[in-house]
Design a protein around this motif. Sequence first.
Motif, short mmCIF file in Angstrom:
data_model
loop_
_atom_site.label_atom_id
_atom_site.label_comp_id
_atom_site.label_asym_id
_atom_site.label_seq_id
_atom_site.Cartn_x
_atom_site.Cartn_y
_atom_site.Cartn_z
N UNK A 1 14.73 -17.72 -40.25
CA UNK A 1 15.91 -17.10 -39.64
C UNK A 1 16.60 -18.14 -38.76
N UNK A 2 17.90 -18.24 -38.86
CA UNK A 2 18.62 -19.10 -37.92
C UNK A 2 20.04 -18.62 -37.73
N UNK A 3 20.56 -18.91 -36.54
CA UNK A 3 21.94 -18.55 -36.21
C UNK A 3 22.85 -19.74 -36.49
N UNK A 4 23.98 -19.46 -37.13
CA UNK A 4 24.93 -20.53 -37.43
C UNK A 4 26.36 -20.05 -37.21
N UNK A 5 27.10 -20.77 -36.37
CA UNK A 5 28.54 -20.44 -36.27
C UNK A 5 29.27 -20.97 -37.51
N UNK A 6 30.31 -20.27 -37.92
CA UNK A 6 31.12 -20.74 -39.03
C UNK A 6 32.03 -21.88 -38.56
N UNK A 7 32.55 -22.64 -39.53
CA UNK A 7 33.37 -23.81 -39.20
C UNK A 7 34.85 -23.49 -39.00
N UNK A 8 35.21 -22.21 -39.04
CA UNK A 8 36.62 -21.89 -38.83
C UNK A 8 36.78 -21.04 -37.57
N UNK A 9 37.97 -21.02 -37.04
CA UNK A 9 38.26 -20.26 -35.83
C UNK A 9 39.27 -19.15 -36.14
N UNK A 10 39.12 -18.04 -35.44
CA UNK A 10 40.09 -16.95 -35.61
C UNK A 10 41.31 -17.19 -34.72
N UNK A 11 42.20 -16.22 -34.65
CA UNK A 11 43.44 -16.38 -33.88
C UNK A 11 43.19 -16.56 -32.39
N UNK A 12 41.99 -16.15 -31.93
CA UNK A 12 41.64 -16.31 -30.52
C UNK A 12 40.94 -17.63 -30.25
N UNK A 13 40.79 -18.45 -31.30
CA UNK A 13 40.14 -19.74 -31.14
C UNK A 13 38.62 -19.66 -31.09
N UNK A 14 38.06 -18.56 -31.61
CA UNK A 14 36.60 -18.39 -31.59
C UNK A 14 36.06 -18.32 -33.00
N UNK A 15 34.79 -18.74 -33.16
CA UNK A 15 34.15 -18.76 -34.47
C UNK A 15 33.07 -17.67 -34.53
N UNK A 16 32.93 -17.02 -35.69
CA UNK A 16 31.89 -15.99 -35.84
C UNK A 16 30.51 -16.62 -36.02
N UNK A 17 29.49 -15.93 -35.48
CA UNK A 17 28.10 -16.37 -35.64
C UNK A 17 27.44 -15.51 -36.71
N UNK A 18 26.74 -16.15 -37.63
CA UNK A 18 26.03 -15.44 -38.69
C UNK A 18 24.53 -15.67 -38.55
N UNK A 19 23.76 -14.67 -38.98
CA UNK A 19 22.32 -14.83 -39.09
C UNK A 19 22.00 -15.20 -40.54
N UNK A 20 21.38 -16.34 -40.74
CA UNK A 20 20.99 -16.79 -42.07
C UNK A 20 19.51 -16.49 -42.28
N UNK A 21 19.20 -15.83 -43.36
CA UNK A 21 17.82 -15.47 -43.69
C UNK A 21 17.50 -16.10 -45.04
N UNK A 22 16.43 -16.88 -45.08
CA UNK A 22 16.03 -17.52 -46.34
C UNK A 22 14.55 -17.29 -46.60
N UNK A 23 14.23 -17.13 -47.87
CA UNK A 23 12.84 -16.97 -48.30
C UNK A 23 12.74 -17.40 -49.75
N UNK A 24 11.88 -18.42 -50.01
CA UNK A 24 11.79 -19.00 -51.34
C UNK A 24 13.18 -19.46 -51.77
N UNK A 25 13.65 -18.92 -52.91
CA UNK A 25 14.96 -19.33 -53.42
C UNK A 25 16.06 -18.35 -53.06
N UNK A 26 15.74 -17.36 -52.20
CA UNK A 26 16.73 -16.36 -51.82
C UNK A 26 17.33 -16.69 -50.47
N UNK A 27 18.60 -16.32 -50.34
CA UNK A 27 19.28 -16.55 -49.07
C UNK A 27 20.26 -15.41 -48.82
#
Length: 394
Positions: free
Chosen positions: A23-49
């Motif tokens: 599990x890891x948190x990653x902000x996206x590389x783009x910014x919204x109209x307020x100049x902020x980027x969304x944070x996503x939770x990435x979940x990986x296991x074997x070959x699934x993501x």
Amino acid sequence: MNSTTTYFDTRVDTSKVYVPMNFNFKPRNYENSSGKSPVYLHVTSKNKRKRIHLDVYINTQYWDDKSAKLSGPKEIVCDTNLILDNIRAKITNIQTMYKLSSKTLTIDSFMEEFNNEMPRVNFVSFMKKLLADRKNTISPATYEKEYSIYKKLYAYKEEVLFCDIDNYFFLKYRSYLAGLGNVATTRNGNVKVIKKYLRIATKAGIKLPIALDDIAVGSTKGNRTYLTAFEVKCLYDYFTATYISKNIKIILGYFLFSCFTGLRISDVMNIKRDDLKHGVHTFNHIKTGKQQVIKLNGKTKDIIGMCPDLFITKYSDPYINETLKSISAHVNINKHVTFHVARHTFATNFILLGGNVVKLQMLLNHSDIKDTMVYVHLAEGEKNTDMNLMDNLF
């Protein structure tokens, strides 16, 4: 952008190997109209993501890859970091419960648990969530009763871990309820409902340190308080008085209607005035779902005729019971009168007046005649009080 990765090994029962889930948190590389980027939770296991949008937005200049948190002025980063910490705790709770339950946590089962938010650590939260899920599939009366039990549990302790629920927990909780003034049957009723939700939890794979069959509930049958013929007449005379307020007349009308029909409050509140215009009422019991036909007697017709707002204006159960308490005090009835007393009043007086117990079973819609026989015993007790009349012999 990278962040720290959380590892958790989930055993696959068939092969006895461990499958890492990251599990890891990653902000996206783009910014919204307020100049902020969304944070996503990435979940990986074997070959699934899988990627989960957390509805968290950050100013990336404060993002620290190593800690996967914001680093900066407290007034700016504190609230967001608290949200991320709560998400981490949620992940840990899911992992812990699967580990304790010896269940395999796959990426798909994790996604379901995370998105559905079914609490698997805190029983209080579990009960609240399940109540919300069941609200539209159970009767309003059942929901109201079980929700009131949840509120008492929440007032006792906001967090009751499943792993702490044992005989000692029930001992302490019963003592707490007694301190609130709850009688034994009420305490038993609370335990019965809690046990019901614990059984649902175990079916969902949650383990308890106690076997549910070892949890003794006790009797939930309270004293059958009923009104004598004289007391019913006092209420009827008060009902016919011209000086009482409209709402008191309506509530007393409902109560007296039940005294002469034996219907539960849920069934009475479900009646529409037009349903009664032919003097016969066909309905399905709210509690049992069984159909029944009742023929209105003369007294019920009089009560309906004297109160044009009856079965048009409705009130909540708590308001009705509170008003009945005041009415009883006003006419000097020194008993704890709730709406259900009307049902006991009908049944006991039906037997006293010579009614047949089998017919009474049908009128009360009892599945087991043992429940109806209680009123035979109450009536016998009432008859025994007439022995005092012999004191007037000489």
